[in-house]
Design a protein around this motif. Structure first.
Motif, short mmCIF file in Angstrom:
data_model
loop_
_atom_site.label_atom_id
_atom_site.label_comp_id
_atom_site.label_asym_id
_atom_site.label_seq_id
_atom_site.Cartn_x
_atom_site.Cartn_y
_atom_site.Cartn_z
N ARG A 200 -13.44 10.15 13.04
CA ARG A 200 -13.29 8.70 12.96
C ARG A 200 -13.09 8.37 11.50
N TRP A 201 -11.99 7.68 11.18
CA TRP A 201 -11.68 7.34 9.80
C TRP A 201 -12.25 5.97 9.45
N TRP A 202 -12.72 5.85 8.21
CA TRP A 202 -13.30 4.62 7.69
C TRP A 202 -12.67 4.32 6.33
N TYR A 203 -12.64 3.04 5.99
CA TYR A 203 -12.23 2.65 4.64
C TYR A 203 -13.45 2.80 3.72
N THR A 204 -13.19 3.06 2.47
CA THR A 204 -14.24 3.05 1.45
C THR A 204 -13.98 1.85 0.55
N CYS A 205 -14.95 0.96 0.45
CA CYS A 205 -14.78 -0.23 -0.38
C CYS A 205 -14.58 0.21 -1.83
N PRO A 206 -13.57 -0.32 -2.51
CA PRO A 206 -13.31 0.09 -3.88
C PRO A 206 -14.42 -0.32 -4.86
N TYR A 207 -15.30 -1.24 -4.48
CA TYR A 207 -16.33 -1.72 -5.40
C TYR A 207 -17.70 -1.12 -5.14
N CYS A 208 -18.17 -1.18 -3.89
CA CYS A 208 -19.52 -0.68 -3.60
C CYS A 208 -19.50 0.72 -3.00
N LEU B 21 0.85 -1.19 0.00
CA LEU B 21 0.00 0.00 0.00
C LEU B 21 0.88 1.24 0.00
N ASN B 22 0.63 2.13 -0.95
CA ASN B 22 1.38 3.39 -1.04
C ASN B 22 0.40 4.55 -0.95
N ARG B 23 0.79 5.57 -0.19
CA ARG B 23 -0.06 6.75 -0.08
C ARG B 23 -0.01 7.52 -1.40
N THR B 24 -1.20 7.86 -1.91
CA THR B 24 -1.27 8.60 -3.17
C THR B 24 -1.91 9.97 -3.00
N GLY B 25 -2.58 10.20 -1.90
CA GLY B 25 -3.24 11.48 -1.67
C GLY B 25 -3.29 11.78 -0.19
N THR B 26 -3.49 13.05 0.15
CA THR B 26 -3.49 13.41 1.57
C THR B 26 -4.81 13.97 2.06
N ASN B 27 -5.64 14.56 1.21
CA ASN B 27 -6.87 15.16 1.71
C ASN B 27 -8.03 14.85 0.77
N PRO B 28 -8.85 13.84 1.02
CA PRO B 28 -8.74 12.83 2.07
C PRO B 28 -7.65 11.82 1.73
N LEU C 278 -10.25 6.83 1.98
CA LEU C 278 -10.73 6.90 3.36
C LEU C 278 -11.79 7.98 3.46
N GLN C 279 -12.74 7.79 4.38
CA GLN C 279 -13.75 8.80 4.69
C GLN C 279 -13.69 9.07 6.17
N SER C 280 -14.15 10.22 6.56
CA SER C 280 -14.17 10.53 7.99
C SER C 280 -15.57 10.93 8.41
N THR C 281 -15.88 10.63 9.67
CA THR C 281 -17.12 11.09 10.28
C THR C 281 -16.74 11.78 11.58
N PRO C 282 -17.53 12.77 12.00
CA PRO C 282 -17.19 13.44 13.26
C PRO C 282 -17.41 12.51 14.44
#
Length: 191
Positions: free
Chosen positions: A71-79, A36-43, A60-64
């Protein structure tokens, strides 16, 4: 248990909350056979390279959070759904639903689930103090009230446990009789 044709989440490496904390502070990370390589910073975004050269973008997505922060969450690449874990399948990465993964407990037959529930309730009441706690043929009256447990709480828990055990054995009896006669019969609790 069902056939082994199902794939279970316990058999695959995961990207979970602990990995997420590390990934947010590093530019490069390895999970199983994926890089895994970081490609972006915001988000924050990551590119997962999975052999044989497949590249999947993980956002990644964040919720307050309740008391400030995020709180950071993963975003599924498919759905594109928000999830706390992503699973690394042999040549893919995604959420449990997209990869068609199951929990092992979903394949356990009903009778075994009821037995596990009874054992769990017995451990909640008596813990490991009683040597015969997993012997379901011993009645609950054979065990004493644990020291330090309030009488009313003990009686309420005991009532629920005895109700569950009664339902379990009432549903189990016809199955055992049918097996004794050489027939096959499904376990039906609550009938």
């Amino acid at each position: 248990m069902r056939d082994v044709s199902r794939l279970y989440v316990e058999d695959f490496p995961t990207l979970d909350e602990q990995d997420l904390k590390i990934m947010l502070n590093q530019a490069w990370w390895v999970l199983g056979n994926a890089e895994l390589n970081r490609t972006g910073t915001n988000p924050p975004r990551f590119a997962a390279t999975i052999p044989p050269g497949l590249e999947v973008e993980i956002c990644l997505q964040s919720t307050p959070a309740h008391f400030g922060g995020v709180r950071w969450w993963y975003t599924c690449p498919y759905c594109s759904s928000r999830c706390g874990r992503l699973y690394l399948h042999e040549y893919d990465i995604g959420c449990r639903k997209c990869l068609n993964l199951h929990y092992r407990c979903q394949s356990i037959e009903r009778i075994e689930r009821d037995r596990n529930k009874i054992k769990k309730m017995r451990h909640a009441i008596w813990g490991e103090t009683e040597p015969e706690i997993n012997n379901l043929l011993m009645t609950t009256s054979a065990f004493k009230r644990p020291k330090g447990m309030h009488r009313n709480r003990f009686l309420n828990m005991l009532y629920k446990l005895e109700e569950l055990e009664g339902d379990h054995f009432a549903a189990l009896l016809p199955v055992l009789k049918a097996r004794h006669r050489g027939e096959r019969m499904k376990y039906k609790p609550g009938e």
